[in-house]
Enzyme design. Structure first.
Site, PDB file in Angstrom:
ATOM      1  N   LYS A 157       0.819  -1.212   0.000  1.00  0.00           N
ATOM      2  CA  LYS A 157       0.000   0.000   0.000  1.00  0.00           C
ATOM      3  C   LYS A 157       0.854   1.265   0.000  1.00  0.00           C
ATOM      4  O   LYS A 157       0.523   2.261   0.624  1.00  0.00           O
ATOM      5  CB  LYS A 157      -0.969   0.016   1.189  1.00  0.00           C
ATOM      6  CG  LYS A 157      -1.825  -1.228   1.351  1.00  0.00           C
ATOM      7  CD  LYS A 157      -2.535  -1.612   0.074  1.00  0.00           C
ATOM      8  CE  LYS A 157      -3.490  -0.546  -0.403  1.00  0.00           C
ATOM      9  NZ  LYS A 157      -4.143  -0.923  -1.686  1.00  0.00           N
ATOM     10  N   SER A 203      -4.676   2.709   4.821  1.00  0.00           N
ATOM     11  CA  SER A 203      -4.960   2.096   3.527  1.00  0.00           C
ATOM     12  C   SER A 203      -4.901   0.576   3.609  1.00  0.00           C
ATOM     13  O   SER A 203      -5.724  -0.131   2.999  1.00  0.00           O
ATOM     14  CB  SER A 203      -3.971   2.617   2.485  1.00  0.00           C
ATOM     15  OG  SER A 203      -4.215   2.041   1.229  1.00  0.00           O
TER      16      SER A 203
END
Length: 514
Positions: free
Chosen positions: A251, A342
């Site tokens: 991420k 995230s």
């Protein structure tokens, strides 16, 4: 009456004769030479309606033959335009394989992949070799040299296949083992053929179809791989261990870099999104790892991306011990807290996808505050401190994992890419990669632009048709977690010393390392 009866007999006889003639003509067409039959079957069975391009399960592979006529082949759908589905499919398969590995370690399940190849079917390459051996004669006295006649295209093609088969005689995982991912891997390879391989691949596929009288994609996967390997080998391509590996961090822009970087003509991506050999599939052996690499020429570099390598403690040791080459590494980093949020969203959606599939009504009512509270409960311990042993929290402690890699590889072999700088100027980061790997200049500022519809950086000169933007690694069906100020303050305080040490160790400045 006699005349009338004879007339009826004459008409009946003529009808019988004409029927027999029609049957003979049709039979002669069906029993034509293999090459004519192959052309007939190609037009008849493979020229499928264009509307199939819109199907969710089918895509059309168009390959030109020697005369530049286009032939269409049905393949399982590979959603290049919507790679989020392809990505999720890969990740779900990887999760399944990970669970099976854990089951095997506990003795509950046996390895399902290591099945022997089907030896009962006649091998095409062996038939060619047998055919040549049957034409050999005993030794004779030397004869005067006579210039041989020009070889036909068919003979050249047969010799090309035999030479390529000699190259691929060594033990190859793709030919020896049946793997459940074969169909997806074959589809990915055929949908991204280099221009100088397309015609040869088409000719070989048509020749195999003519001999086997079967659609190529209906043959056993091992036989399909044999043809693919032979064609690539005869054109100077091979599967090698990677020259450069994107080791993480999850991420942190690895998906975008994995899209832009392989646009360079000297970079060849591995087959599939992520390989996961040095973390999840290590027991399969190096032959499996090599089989997942792309086909490259000697002037090209093979690129592999698996973000979990960075946080897998044994990965650098395994790479150093097992790979005969000395690869270089790319490390993508991001604001640790943004990465954590995230990652939490990504894992939550992956779990929901497994549980509810596409039924979004099950979680449509969730809000950012609700997700933020769920995240707080997961990362904050019962005494009110950040839980450093939590996987989401630990992955963002870059300096800890970076030090582990420095025990095995020098810092000059690892290039760190900051996602913030990547988003502001993709071109500058691509130029850094070119210099880092010694590639010839390719990227230009004019290639990149901001797409308002995609809300991200895209590329004007992408090598994939109708796909110039990186696909989303997370579909974002859940809202982004909104963390309360108190929890945010605790996270900043927790990461501050680690961020500063990482900045000093890499010699780079980061906006979040203050």
């Amino acid at each position: 009456m006699v005349r009338l009866g004879s007339s009826k007999k004459t008409i009946a006889a003529l009808l019988c004769i004409s029927t027999v003639c029609v049957i003979l003509i049709l039979n002669s067409q069906l029993n034509a030479s293999p090459r004519r039959r192959a052309r007939y079957e190609t037009r008849h069975t493979l020229s499928v309606p264009l509307t199939l391009n819109l199907s969710k399960n089918v895509t059309i592979l168009r390959l030109p033959d020697a005369n530049n006529r286009i032939h269409r082949y049905k393949l399982e759908r590979i959603d290049e335009a919507e790679e989020d589905e392809d990505y999720w499919g890969d990740e779900e398969e990887e999760e399944k394989e990970k669970k099976m590995m854990n089951a095997r370690e506990s003795g509950e399940e046996k390895e399902p992949f290591m099945m022997a190849a089907d030896e009962e079917e006649e091998d095409f390459g062996d038939r060619l070799n047998a055919g040549q051996m049957s034409n050999q004669t005993v030794e004779r006295q030397p004869q005067p040299h006579i210039e041989p006649p020009t070889k036909s295209i068919g003979m050249q093609l047969r010799q090309q296949v035999i030479q390529a088969r000699n190259i691929t005689k060594e033990k190859n995982y793709l030919l020896q083992v049946s793997d459940p991912r074969y169909s997806r891997m074959i589809g990915k390879v055929l949908s991204k053929l280099p221009n100088d391989v397309r015609k040869d691949m088409t000719l070989n596929i048509r020749m195999v179809e003519a001999r086997s009288r079967m659609d190529f994609l209906k043959l056993p996967a091992n036989k399909q791989w044999e043809v693919i390997l032979q064609v690539f080998a005869s054109n100077g391509y091979e599967q090698r261990f990677p020259d450069v590996i994107n080791i993480g961090v999850k991420k942190s822009g690895t998906n975008a870099l994995g899209f832009f970087f392989p646009q360079h003509p000297q970079i060849v991506h591995s087959i599939g999104n992520e390989v996961h050999y040095f973390d999840w599939m290590y027991e399969k052996g190096l032959a499996y790892y090599k089989s997942r690499m792309g086909f490259a020429k000697s002037t090209q570099l093979i690129f592999e991306k698996t973000p979990r390598y960075f946080v897998t403690a044994s990965a650098p040791k395994r790479i150093l011990a097992d790979l005969p080459t000395k690869p270089k590494f790319i490390l993508c980093v991001r604001d640790p807290i943004s990465r954590l949020i995230s990652d939490f969203r990504h894992e939550s959606e992956l779990k929901l996808r497994r549980e509810f599939k596409s039924n979004r009504l099950k979680y449509a009512s969730r809000t950012g505050q609700f997700e933020g509270e769920r995240l707080r409960q997961e990362i904050i311990g019962r005494f009110g401190h950040v839980n450093g042993s939590n996987e989401l929290v630990d992955t963002s402690v870059y300096v800890k994992h970076y030090k582990n890699w420095l025990q095995y590889f020098p810092p000059e072999s690892i290039m760190v890419v900051d996602q913030d700088k990547m988003e502001k100027d993709v071109y500058a980061q691509m130029k850094r990669l070119e210099e880092f790997l010694g590639l010839r200049p390719f990227f230009k500022p004019s290639m990149f632009y901001f797409d308002t519809a995609k809300n991200g950086i895209c590329m004007r000169e992408g090598h994939l048709p109708n796909r110039n933007c990186p696909a989303k690694s997370t579909p974002s069906v859940l809202p982004k977690a909104i963390i309360d100020p108190q929890t945010m303050a605790k996270l900043k305080e927790f990461y501050r010393p680690f961020n500063q040490e990482f900045s000093q160790l890499t010699g780079m400045s980061f906006s979040w390392a203050i």
